[in-house]
Write an enzyme that holds these catalytic residues in place. Structure first.
Site, PDB file in Angstrom:
ATOM      1  N   ASP A 303       5.311   3.788   3.203  1.00 54.75           N
ATOM      2  CA  ASP A 303       4.651   5.009   2.724  1.00 54.75           C
ATOM      3  C   ASP A 303       4.586   6.011   3.882  1.00 54.75           C
ATOM      4  O   ASP A 303       4.771   5.639   5.042  1.00 54.75           O
ATOM      5  CB  ASP A 303       3.251   4.648   2.228  1.00 54.75           C
ATOM      6  CG  ASP A 303       2.493   5.859   1.736  1.00 54.75           C
ATOM      7  OD1 ASP A 303       3.080   6.673   0.999  1.00 54.75           O
ATOM      8  OD2 ASP A 303       1.307   6.004   2.094  1.00 54.75           O
ATOM      9  N   ASP A 500      -1.159   2.457   2.523  1.00 56.24           N
ATOM     10  CA  ASP A 500      -2.584   2.459   2.844  1.00 56.24           C
ATOM     11  C   ASP A 500      -3.474   2.954   1.717  1.00 56.24           C
ATOM     12  O   ASP A 500      -4.693   2.787   1.772  1.00 56.24           O
ATOM     13  CB  ASP A 500      -2.844   3.318   4.085  1.00 56.24           C
ATOM     14  CG  ASP A 500      -2.898   4.806   3.751  1.00 56.24           C
ATOM     15  OD1 ASP A 500      -2.030   5.268   2.984  1.00 56.24           O
ATOM     16  OD2 ASP A 500      -3.808   5.489   4.242  1.00 56.24           O
ATOM     17  N   ASP A 504      -0.781   2.985  -3.531  1.00 59.13           N
ATOM     18  CA  ASP A 504       0.237   2.060  -3.033  1.00 59.13           C
ATOM     19  C   ASP A 504       0.038   0.645  -3.562  1.00 59.13           C
ATOM     20  O   ASP A 504       0.920  -0.207  -3.376  1.00 59.13           O
ATOM     21  CB  ASP A 504       0.214   2.013  -1.496  1.00 59.13           C
ATOM     22  CG  ASP A 504       0.585   3.348  -0.874  1.00 59.13           C
ATOM     23  OD1 ASP A 504       1.467   4.017  -1.430  1.00 59.13           O
ATOM     24  OD2 ASP A 504      -0.016   3.709   0.152  1.00 59.13           O
TER      25      ASP A 504
END
Length: 623
Positions: A303, A500, A504
């Site tokens: 990410d 995080d 996600d």
């Protein structure tokens, strides 16, 4: 309490029997050794019965067979030696597993049971479940912070080493957030709870640790299957030795050498050692399965916001329109922004304070919600806000030139002073320093493909990864689309996903190995992940991989070395080269060596070295 007694009985019986034999009372030696063996055999048979009811068939059966065979064929000394070696080996294994899991167990043992709360002007000690959001708590020196909260009085000096592995305490001032599970290493301070205990960071970590301790690794289950093959081979070899030689003592010797097997000792000790060593460095791995998977990852989906970048806006550049120095421009803007709660205003204030600039109290402040703020600072008329807000207040045409250099996706805060445009502050999320080095190191550790998956715009994402070792960029993704990216990368090998945020969580759960940055309360990302980095440092994934690979290597090394030595010993026993007593001593030496070798996973410092980040940061847009 039972294990020390079970070890003491055969040890005492062995000594008394030898004393009787040396004193001329040989006929008493056999009964004494038999009496000392039977309790160990009875406990062993009971444990086997319990295991069989659970559907587990282990190599403890070989230990029982060797003791029974030794007693039946009159090898009483061998029987008591096997009993002592088996009981001692079990005690040693238990000790090794406790030592290996010490860091994880310590996290559970530190859970506070109560807290001191202010109520109606009095102090009262209450259970953690009674603490509600907004309660004011007193944290005394040595107390473990029971809930997430913020400091409201005093200075908090916190030891976070048990959570993050950081040895130096941190200081938190009034208004600063405090993470539960930290220990108050300074004077008493007051805390206002921002979460209930069950929703706080430490409670989430405790749940993750408990889940890790309950899990079983695929390697352990594979060892169980091999153990059955080894059990069958042992019985066949013992029967063949007896049949070929006509001497049942050879069969007894074969059974004794095969008891117990390093296969069932090495794997759990090595893997638990790896889990514990990782926990000591702020890396929480949820069990042996995750540890094994981490050791074999070949693809990475990562990410952007909060992972490759810090996840929060910072002042990354400034454009000056007049002669005012950049620091003075920042000081005036930050002084005025002290009167605003807007997130960008607070970011500017934080930047000024981090540079040690002396802020003053503004006057005549007027704030237009969501637009900007104006007032007086040191007698000067200051305006801070968005492009439209400030341009309407000033008759200045310099905005276009200043805004032209703004990076894609970054935010611009215009500043006017005394009726003129003074400059523009550029705010953006920053790429973590040393990211290039981190990605190159990951490739050296066997990660062959790295993909960025973000919900941000493509131009912003491509600007972030420009110059980085990234194979593909997947932008403008929904949480479901991130999951599809993870699934599509499986063709390249086991996939690790690092993220995080709550968005996600689906991708973390879909990956072969999900890694969450931080463990803030009961965050969905931490709950869905297989590995949680308890500190907000992406480079912790490097020692995590090294620890996993070393632990797996040591487990396999111990298994093959131990099995090889055991097989050599069994063949020697089948050929009549080793007596049952010698076989028992030989096997115990092998087992001790195997366990000590497995514990090496606790002590290798090279596995936890981190990379040295260069002092370089690049601007990256926020999502």
């Amino acid at each position: 309490m039972l294990r020390p007694v079970i070890v003491a009985l055969p040890a005492t019986g062995l000594v008394i029997g030898l004393a009787a034999q040396l004193s001329g009372w040989e006929r008493w030696a056999g009964p004494i050794w038999t009496t000392a063996t039977i309790p160990v055999l009875a406990v062993l048979l009971a444990e086997i019965a319990v295991s069989l009811r659970r559907g587990d068939l282990g190599l403890d059966i070989v230990a029982a067979l060797s003791m029974l065979a030794a007693l039946i064929f009159g090898e009483y000394l061998a029987a008591v030696v096997v009993a002592l070696m088996y009981a001692g080996g079990q005690y040693l294994e238990s000790f090794a597993e406790r030592r290996a899991g010490r860091e994880m167990t310590a996290l559970l043992a530190r859970v506070p049971r109560s807290a001191v709360r202010y109520r109606d002007g009095r102090l009262e000690e209450v259970d953690l479940d009674a603490i509600e959001t907004g309660d004011r708590l007193l944290l005394r020196k040595g107390d473990v912070v029971p809930v997430d909260g913020s400091v409201v009085e005093g200075v908090a000096v916190l030891d976070q080493s048990a959570l993050t592995g950081e040895s130096l305490p941190v200081r938190q001032m009034c208004g600063d957030a405090v993470m539960s599970g930290s220990t108050n290493a300074g004077e008493a301070f007051h805390l206002v709870a921002t979460r209930r205990a069950a929703e706080s960071t430490y409670a989430g970590i405790v749940r993750l640790v408990a889940a890790a301790q309950r899990s079983r690794a695929p390697m352990s289950r594979l060892a169980d299957r091999y153990a059955m093959v080894f059990l069958a081979a042992t019985i066949v070899l013992a029967g063949a030795a007896w049949t070929w030689s006509g001497d049942p003592i050879r069969a007894v010797a074969v059974l004794v050498v095969a008891t117990p097997c390093p296969l069932i000792l090495a794997v759990p000790v090595a893997l638990v050692s790896g889990l514990s060593r990782a926990a000591k460095h702020g890396i929480l791995i949820k069990g042996g399965r995750a540890l094994e998977t981490l050791a074999g990852v070949r693809a990475l989906v990562i990410d952007k916001t909060g992972t490759l970048t810090h996840g929060r806006a910072r002042v990354v550049a400034s454009e000056i329109a007049g002669e005012l120095p950049a620091d003075e421009l920042l000081r005036l803007a930050a002084s005025l922004d002290q009167a605003s709660k807007h997130v960008m205003a607070q970011t500017i204030v934080e930047e000024a304070r981090s540079k040690g600039l002396a802020l003053v109290a503004p006057s005549d402040v007027v704030e237009t919600a969501g637009e900007g703020i104006e007032g007086r600072v040191d007698g000067r008329r200051v305006i801070v806000g968005g492009f439209r807000f400030v341009s309407h207040k000033l008759a200045d045409a310099g905005f276009s030139r200043l805004l032209a250099s703004r990076p894609p996706g970054a935010a611009a805060v215009a500043i006017g002073i005394d009726g003129k445009l003074a400059g523009v502050l550029i705010l953006a999320d920053e790429l973590r320093a040393g990211t290039e080095t981190l990605l190159r190191t990951l490739r050296s550790l066997g990660v062959e493909r790295i993909v960025l998956a973000t919900g941000d715009r493509r131009d912003v994402a491509e600007m972030v990864v420009r110059g980085l070792s990234i194979d593909a960029v997947r932008a403008e993704l929904s949480p479901d689309q991130k999951t599809l990216v993870v699934l599509s990368e499986r063709k390249n090998g086991p996939v690790m996903m690092i993220g995080d945020g709550v968005n996600d969580a689906p991708a973390l759960a879909a990956a072969d190995l999900g890694v969450a940055m931080g463990a803030k309360g009961a965050a969905a990302s931490a709950e869905a992940a297989d590995v949680v980095l308890l500190v907000d440092q992406l480079d912790r994934i490097l020692p995590a991989i090294r620890i996993a690979r070393r632990s797996r290597f040591i487990a396999l090394e111990s298994v093959f070395a131990g099995l090889g030595l055991s097989i050599v010993g069994m063949l020697a026993a089948a050929l009549g080269l080793i007596t049952p007593v010698q076989g028992a001593v030989l096997q115990e030496v092998i087992d001790v060596a195997v366990i000590l070798n497995a514990l090496r996973a606790l002590y290798d410092r090279s596995a936890t070295r981190t990379i040295s980040f260069p002092p370089r940061a690049r601007a990256a847009a926020g999502e």
